[in-house]
Design a protein around this motif. Structure first.
Motif, PDB file in Angstrom:
ATOM      1  N   ALA A  12       0.832  -1.203   0.000  1.00  0.00           N
ATOM      2  CA  ALA A  12       0.000   0.000   0.000  1.00  0.00           C
ATOM      3  C   ALA A  12       0.869   1.257   0.000  1.00  0.00           C
ATOM      4  O   ALA A  12       0.566   2.241  -0.692  1.00  0.00           O
ATOM      5  N   GLU A  13       1.949   1.211   0.754  1.00  0.00           N
ATOM      6  CA  GLU A  13       2.845   2.372   0.817  1.00  0.00           C
ATOM      7  C   GLU A  13       3.483   2.645  -0.550  1.00  0.00           C
ATOM      8  O   GLU A  13       3.585   3.800  -0.988  1.00  0.00           O
ATOM      9  N   GLU A  14       3.915   1.570  -1.244  1.00  0.00           N
ATOM     10  CA  GLU A  14       4.533   1.750  -2.557  1.00  0.00           C
ATOM     11  C   GLU A  14       3.522   2.274  -3.573  1.00  0.00           C
ATOM     12  O   GLU A  14       3.843   3.142  -4.394  1.00  0.00           O
ATOM     13  N   ALA A  15       2.297   1.758  -3.516  1.00  0.00           N
ATOM     14  CA  ALA A  15       1.274   2.181  -4.466  1.00  0.00           C
ATOM     15  C   ALA A  15       0.887   3.640  -4.277  1.00  0.00           C
ATOM     16  O   ALA A  15       0.775   4.403  -5.248  1.00  0.00           O
ATOM     17  N   THR A  16       0.682   4.043  -3.020  1.00  0.00           N
ATOM     18  CA  THR A  16       0.283   5.431  -2.770  1.00  0.00           C
ATOM     19  C   THR A  16       1.417   6.399  -3.095  1.00  0.00           C
ATOM     20  O   THR A  16       1.171   7.502  -3.595  1.00  0.00           O
ATOM     21  N   GLU A  17       2.643   5.978  -2.854  1.00  0.00           N
ATOM     22  CA  GLU A  17       3.782   6.835  -3.187  1.00  0.00           C
ATOM     23  C   GLU A  17       3.919   7.007  -4.691  1.00  0.00           C
ATOM     24  O   GLU A  17       4.170   8.113  -5.198  1.00  0.00           O
ATOM     25  N   LEU A  18       3.738   5.921  -5.438  1.00  0.00           N
ATOM     26  CA  LEU A  18       3.859   5.983  -6.890  1.00  0.00           C
ATOM     27  C   LEU A  18       2.785   6.868  -7.499  1.00  0.00           C
ATOM     28  O   LEU A  18       3.039   7.629  -8.448  1.00  0.00           O
ATOM     29  N   LEU A  19       1.578   6.825  -6.929  1.00  0.00           N
ATOM     30  CA  LEU A  19       0.470   7.614  -7.452  1.00  0.00           C
ATOM     31  C   LEU A  19       0.380   9.007  -6.837  1.00  0.00           C
ATOM     32  O   LEU A  19      -0.312   9.876  -7.371  1.00  0.00           O
ATOM     33  N   GLY A  20       1.042   9.184  -5.705  1.00  0.00           N
ATOM     34  CA  GLY A  20       0.960  10.472  -5.028  1.00  0.00           C
ATOM     35  C   GLY A  20      -0.422  10.722  -4.463  1.00  0.00           C
ATOM     36  O   GLY A  20      -0.960  11.836  -4.557  1.00  0.00           O
ATOM     37  N   ILE A  21      -1.023   9.685  -3.865  1.00  0.00           N
ATOM     38  CA  ILE A  21      -2.390   9.791  -3.338  1.00  0.00           C
ATOM     39  C   ILE A  21      -2.427   9.348  -1.884  1.00  0.00           C
ATOM     40  O   ILE A  21      -1.451   8.801  -1.358  1.00  0.00           O
TER      41      ILE A  21
END
Length: 419
Positions: A12-21
């Protein structure tokens, strides 16, 4: 073997960081089916599909004018070609308003569905297409191909055959004027059926004979006994794979058609576009995966190691069907209903049940097709070749529709010094 260059799942941390959300936005994407997720073993934490996250990221950047819009629009993004052939619904593809799953369950034949896609007409009675004999020259050429080469490069040979069958049919302009594209399409289907002979005991091209259905001819070509049970399952495979909107092969066929090429050339382009690691070769990877483990526990262990390493397990979780691929559901139900199931089939069915319970993963059509072929005892290489043969029906429908639009498909590229 199908390989992935990087992890297919993100935390979840990697996904939100990649999307900036924020995390809440990620959860909203999951609830709307835009991002696939599954639970890791022994933990409450979820992992998220890198492919889905990357698609959203590219779409956001495209809307901001940072990269070419095509980077996202052409990867399961907004529709770009109008069509009245197939609609993707939560219940699976709908051919001219009829669900493919319903057609398969009621025992529709490949020929009936092909004619439905091509003409919009439904024939209640079984259809038997007239034989389309190939020339002695073509037969000699095809029978000169070494069996071993044919087995390893069958999809490329199917593309060759589609082009070869056009030789001797006259100049392109005359063929385009003749108004007989469906005769050409049926001829290509019969020509491709003969190539399944390379998978049979004789290891050579076997010309399809008249008076037989497509499913009957396929079983004969692959040196298999012809039974009603196998014919029904084989027709179900072909019907469920006949079309699926704008896949790479279909897009290639439409591009070729828009440029004024023949039916044979369009089909050859579609086959070539479908022959790589992302489509046809997925069936081969799944077959290799199943063969690599000798028991159900070993198969489950291998799948678990693949998932915990962050890699995707091909054959599961279709992005267009978050609740499960309906085509896979129908095929697996038909496999379970058969009078007998070989041990490898039972192992994979147990794997599917385990991954559904443990990770919430849903099987895709590719895995179901491999299972169906194994349950019929079909030779290696049959699943990917059957995909190509089945999809020919949809390709021809899209070729005809594209010709009527009188528009050449020529997307523009937006130059960017850095992508």
């Amino acid at each position: 073997m199908f390989m992935q260059p990087e992890k297919d799942y993100l935390s979840a941390e990697e996904a939100t960081e990649l999307l900036g959300i924020k995390m809440q936005t990620l959860y909203a994407y999951v609830s709307r089916g835009m991002v696939r997720s599954f639970s890791g073993k022994g933990t409450r934490a979820k992992l998220y599909s890198r492919e889905d996250v990357q698609r959203i990221r590219l779409r956001t950047m495209a809307q901001a004018g940072q990269v070419a819009v095509a980077a996202s629009a052409m990867n399961l993004g907004p529709p770009i070609v109008p069509t009245s052939i197939t609609e993707i619904t939560p219940q699976g593809p709908s051919y001219r308003g009829q669900l493919a799953t319903d057609l398969a369950l009621k025992g529709a034949t490949f020929e009936q569905v092909a004619e439905l896609l091509w003409t919009g007409l439904w024939h209640e009675t079984d259809l038997l297409w007239k034989a389309s004999p190939i020339t002695p020259r073509d037969k000699a050429l095809l029978r000169s191909i070494p069996a071993e080469d044919a087995r390893h490069q069958l999809i490329e040979i199917l593309s060759l055959v589609a082009m070869q069958l056009a030789i001797g049919r006259g100049p392109l302009k005359d063929r385009l004027r003749s108004g007989r594209p469906l005769d050409a399409a049926r001829g290509v289907v019969h020509g491709l059926i003969g190539c399944f002979g390379f998978l049979g005991e004789g290891g050579r091209y076997e010309e399809a004979k008249g008076g037989r259905s497509v499913s009957h001819s396929l079983l004969v070509a692959m040196s298999k006994p012809v039974s009603q049970e196998d014919r029904r399952l084989l027709d179900a495979v072909l019907v469920l794979l006949a079309d699926h909107e704008l896949s790479p092969g279909t897009f290639a066929a439409r591009i070729a058609a828009s440029a004024g090429t023949s039916v044979h050339s369009c089909i050859a382009a579609a086959i070539a576009a479908s022959s790589g690691t992302e489509i046809a070769q997925r069936y081969e990877w799944l077959d290799e995966f199943q063969k690599s483990a000798k028991s159900t526990p070993a198969l489950i262990s291998k799948a678990r190691k693949t998932l915990t390493s962050g890699q995707q397990l091909p054959g599961f979780n279709h992005p267009l069907y978050p609740a499960g691929d309906p085509r896979a559901t129908v095929l697996m139900d038909l496999v379970r209903q058969r009078s007998s199931r070989p041990s490898p089939v039972k192992q994979v069915l147990a794997l599917v049940d385990h991954l559904r319970m443990e990770y919430g993963m849903q099987p895709r059509h590719e895995l179901a097709v491999v299972l169906a072929c194994k349950s019929m005892g079909l030779p290696d290489g049959a699943p990917s070749a059957l995909f190509v043969l089945a999809r020919t029906a949809g390709w021809v429908a899209h070729i005809l529709e594209q010709r009527l639009s009188n528009t050449m498909l020529r997307p523009r590229a937006k130059y960017s010094s850095k992508i």
